[in-house]
Design a protein around this motif. Structure first.
Motif, short mmCIF file in Angstrom:
data_model
loop_
_atom_site.label_atom_id
_atom_site.label_comp_id
_atom_site.label_asym_id
_atom_site.label_seq_id
_atom_site.Cartn_x
_atom_site.Cartn_y
_atom_site.Cartn_z
N ALA A 157 -11.98 -22.11 -77.20
CA ALA A 157 -12.38 -21.76 -75.84
C ALA A 157 -12.89 -23.00 -75.10
CB ALA A 157 -13.45 -20.68 -75.87
N ALA A 158 -13.68 -23.82 -75.79
CA ALA A 158 -14.18 -25.05 -75.18
C ALA A 158 -13.01 -25.97 -74.82
CB ALA A 158 -15.13 -25.76 -76.14
N ASP A 159 -12.01 -26.04 -75.69
CA ASP A 159 -10.83 -26.87 -75.41
C ASP A 159 -10.09 -26.39 -74.17
OD1 ASP A 159 -10.68 -28.99 -77.26
OD2 ASP A 159 -10.14 -27.60 -78.86
N ILE A 160 -10.00 -25.05 -74.04
CA ILE A 160 -9.29 -24.49 -72.89
C ILE A 160 -10.03 -24.82 -71.59
CG2 ILE A 160 -8.56 -22.33 -71.79
CD1 ILE A 160 -8.09 -21.25 -74.64
N VAL A 161 -11.37 -24.67 -71.63
CA VAL A 161 -12.15 -25.00 -70.43
C VAL A 161 -11.94 -26.46 -70.06
CG1 VAL A 161 -14.49 -25.24 -69.52
CG2 VAL A 161 -13.86 -23.21 -70.85
N ALA A 162 -11.97 -27.33 -71.09
CA ALA A 162 -11.76 -28.76 -70.85
C ALA A 162 -10.39 -29.02 -70.23
CB ALA A 162 -11.90 -29.54 -72.16
N PHE A 163 -9.39 -28.28 -70.72
CA PHE A 163 -8.04 -28.44 -70.16
C PHE A 163 -8.04 -28.09 -68.67
CE2 PHE A 163 -3.90 -26.54 -69.07
CZ PHE A 163 -3.10 -27.67 -69.24
N GLY A 164 -8.71 -26.98 -68.34
CA GLY A 164 -8.80 -26.57 -66.93
C GLY A 164 -9.43 -27.65 -66.08
N ILE A 165 -10.55 -28.19 -66.58
CA ILE A 165 -11.25 -29.22 -65.81
C ILE A 165 -10.35 -30.45 -65.64
CG2 ILE A 165 -13.23 -30.80 -65.83
CD1 ILE A 165 -14.74 -28.58 -67.40
N CYS A 166 -9.69 -30.87 -66.73
CA CYS A 166 -8.83 -32.05 -66.67
C CYS A 166 -7.66 -31.84 -65.70
CB CYS A 166 -8.28 -32.40 -68.04
SG CYS A 166 -9.53 -33.06 -69.14
N SER A 167 -7.11 -30.62 -65.69
CA SER A 167 -6.01 -30.34 -64.78
C SER A 167 -6.47 -30.50 -63.33
CB SER A 167 -5.51 -28.91 -64.96
OG SER A 167 -5.00 -28.76 -66.24
N LEU A 168 -7.68 -29.98 -63.06
CA LEU A 168 -8.23 -30.09 -61.70
C LEU A 168 -8.42 -31.56 -61.33
CD1 LEU A 168 -10.84 -27.22 -61.37
CD2 LEU A 168 -8.62 -27.47 -60.23
N ILE A 169 -9.03 -32.31 -62.24
CA ILE A 169 -9.25 -33.74 -61.96
C ILE A 169 -7.92 -34.43 -61.71
CG2 ILE A 169 -10.07 -35.93 -62.92
CD1 ILE A 169 -12.13 -34.33 -64.51
N GLY A 170 -6.95 -34.11 -62.56
CA GLY A 170 -5.63 -34.71 -62.42
C GLY A 170 -5.01 -34.40 -61.07
N ARG A 171 -5.18 -33.15 -60.63
CA ARG A 171 -4.59 -32.76 -59.35
C ARG A 171 -5.26 -33.50 -58.20
NH1 ARG A 171 -2.99 -26.76 -58.84
NH2 ARG A 171 -1.55 -27.61 -60.33
N PHE A 172 -6.61 -33.60 -58.26
CA PHE A 172 -7.30 -34.22 -57.14
C PHE A 172 -7.11 -35.73 -57.09
CE2 PHE A 172 -9.84 -30.23 -57.05
CZ PHE A 172 -9.40 -29.85 -55.79
N THR A 173 -7.02 -36.34 -58.26
CA THR A 173 -6.80 -37.79 -58.23
C THR A 173 -5.31 -38.10 -58.06
OG1 THR A 173 -6.71 -37.79 -60.63
CG2 THR A 173 -8.81 -38.38 -59.63
N GLY A 174 -4.50 -37.04 -58.13
CA GLY A 174 -3.08 -37.21 -57.83
C GLY A 174 -2.29 -37.98 -58.85
N THR A 175 -2.75 -37.92 -60.11
CA THR A 175 -1.97 -38.63 -61.12
C THR A 175 -0.71 -37.88 -61.50
OG1 THR A 175 -3.46 -37.67 -62.75
CG2 THR A 175 -3.81 -39.97 -62.16
N ARG A 176 -0.73 -36.54 -61.29
CA ARG A 176 0.50 -35.80 -61.61
C ARG A 176 0.92 -34.94 -60.45
NH1 ARG A 176 2.74 -34.39 -67.27
NH2 ARG A 176 4.48 -34.27 -65.90
#
Lengths: 240, 291
Positions: free
Chosen positions: B272-291
């Motif tokens: 569950a902690a890994d999934i939450v981390a994935f969500g956060i990383c996806s958001l960061i990735g989207r906002f910084t526009g790396t993907r």
């Protein structure tokens, strides 16, 4: 002795032959273009030359001190590479893998070689950029720099300009021609016969008719005339 | 009022944690959990990029099957047969992947459900245990608490983790080369098949290790989530690998702490902690526009 000598060579996959009875030589300093229709076995042939697959029959001899591992090979793109997180530097350095044997890390000599080849390809400023974010032409330069790290003698390029726009294609051809002038032997698959005859000094035509010889002889041969005519009518023949 | 309540809640939590930490077996469990998480994240990037994600999943089911054989045979040290059994399956899966009559993914699906079915069948028919469903459940989803690991298991886990990390670092550049471009690596004389075999064996070891922590059904999560999260943000192989290791360790640590405090099953808490981390990383990735 020639760098590569193919004697009555037949190539194919899983026992199925796609091209047979090939005889040709690549001498040091040559620029050989391999042309032919789709499915005539061009890619299969170069894969055999770099020892990815075994010849079905006949043999390939390596001479002049050329080891098969010392050929710089530029393969066609794979699916994996499209979303691979890797920097330009990491990829170019991986060209030195045959030099390092079982040693776990690259030494300073190899790092310098990678830096020199990036410089040569004009991609030094991209060295920390992510590969998947580069344009098609830049990606090919990266792979070319990697291939150069693997060899001092010979490059084998499998359709290096496929998918590139005309301007970048022309730049790519110039780049390869420059490397050839610096003494590196070039073997290139091309579907673009006009550029092939413009830059290469030898032509190997495989498919229904097999031809090997110098460029000028090829232009006057029957195979050459037919193929040139087909391509000028339909520039997409052999294009993939 | 409510604020002081929260503060004392927090204090109570920390006190409880401190109390736990005084026991050596809790500290051992913590260390082992974190080490397993570190190992399992290392090869995640390679697995994802080589389209091997499901090999991990298939192998974990094989590990379950072998584990049930060990249970039926009443072995005290299950590792003795689980480790070689899983490694053997990894090697076989890789071989079939290369010259396939049955294509890679189908072979994996076949072996994985087969092992699962046989494992359960064996346990059901021959197990002498009084708490059968409890046994099955903990093999599938991990122990209720990592604290039930025996001293010997802790030692074996620690040793194997260290070996995995050393092997990974030693062959890091080779693994990169083989993952990025197998064709080129082969043409340059790199022994691609040998390294693929090495990768498969290391994966098998990781899976047997991780089975202790999260159980066989949840292992893939431990292997794949940190790598995927990291690939959202970072762009070079090195940074992706390093960050996924850090992230995995972080999530495992918090997962274990939360599971101790809240009394939740340790495996699913970590995932569950890994999934939450994935969500956060996806958001960061989207906002910084790396993907």
């Amino acid at each position: 002795m020639a760098l590569i000598t193919a004697k009555d060579l037949s190539v194919g996959y899983g026992g199925q032959t796609v091209a047979e009875h090939l005889n040709f030589k690549v001498n040091s300093g040559d620029y050989l273009c391999i042309v032919g229709e789709n499915g005539s076995g061009k890619s299969t042939l170069v894969k055999t030359l770099v020892k990815l697959i075994k010849p079905v029959a006949g043999e390939v001899k390596y001479g002049d001190g050329l080891m098969p591992g010392e050929i710089g090979y530029l393969p066609q793109h794979t699916v994996v590479q499209r979303d691979f997180p890797a920097s330009v530097k990491e990829i170019v350095l991986s060209g030195c893998q045959s030099r390092m044997g079982l040693r776990p890390f690259y030494n300073s000599e190899e790092k310098k070689l990678a830096a020199d080849n990036m410089e040569k390809m004009g991609i030094t400023d991209l060295s920390n950029k992510c590969y998947r974010e580069l344009s098609g032409g830049q990606q090919q330069r990266v792979l070319l720099a990697r291939a150069l790290c693997a060899t001092k003698k010979m490059l084998i390029l499998d359709e290096p300009v496929s998918g590139l726009d005309p301007k970048v294609t022309a730049e790519m051809y110039e780049l390869v021609a420059k490397l050839n002038k610096e003494g590196i032997t070039i073997v290139m698959i091309s579907h673009d016969i006009k550029s092939a005859v413009e830059y290469a000094d030898h032509i190997l035509h495989i498919g229904n008719t097999i031809y090997f010889g110098s460029k000028n002889e090829y232009l006057n041969s029957k195979a050459g005339k037919i193929f040139m005519m087909m391509q000028s009518k339909d520039p997409h023949v052999g294009n993939r | 009022m409510s604020e002081t309540g929260k503060a004392s809640d927090g204090e109570y939590m920390i006190d409880k944690l401190m109390m736990y930490m005084e026991y050596p077996f809790v500290r051992y469990a913590m260390i082992v959990g974190v080490m397993i998480a570190l190992c399992s994240s290392l090869l995640g990037v390679t697995l994802v990029l080589k389209r091997y994600s499901f090999i991990g999943d298939g192998l974990s089911h094989v590990a379950f099957g072998v584990m049930s054989i060990a249970a039926v045979l009443n072995l005290t040290n299950t590792m003795i047969i689980v480790l070689p059994g899983t490694i053997l399956a990894a090697v076989l899966l890789l071989r079939t992947g290369q010259n396939a009559k049955i294509k890679g993914d189908a072979a994996i699906a076949m072996i994985s459900v087969g092992a699962l079915a046989f494992g359960y069948l064996l346990m059901n028919k021959f197990s002498t245990s009084t708490n059968l469903s409890g046994d099955v459940c903990s093999t599938l989803f991990g122990s209720m608490s990592i604290l039930t690991l025996t001293r010997r298991e802790v030692t074996i886990c620690a040793v194997l983790s260290v070996i995995v990390v050393i092997v990974f670092i030693y062959f890091y550049h080779k693994i990169f080369a083989v993952t990025f471009d197998e064709t080129f690596a082969k043409s340059a004389g790199t022994r691609v098949n040998a390294y693929n075999l090495l990768i498969a064996v290391v994966i098998a070891v990781i899976i047997v290790l991780a089975m202790n922590l999260v159980g066989s059904l949840l292992i893939s999560a431990l292997v794949i989530f940190p790598a995927l999260s990291s690939m959202r943000i970072f762009k070079t192989f090195k940074s992706v690998t390093v960050f996924s290791a850090i992230l995995s360790v972080f999530c495992a640590f918090f997962g274990i702490v939360i599971s101790m405090l809240a009394g939740t099953p340790v495996g699913s808490t970590i995932v569950a902690a890994d999934i939450v981390a994935f969500g956060i990383c996806s958001l960061i990735g989207r906002f910084t526009g790396t993907r």
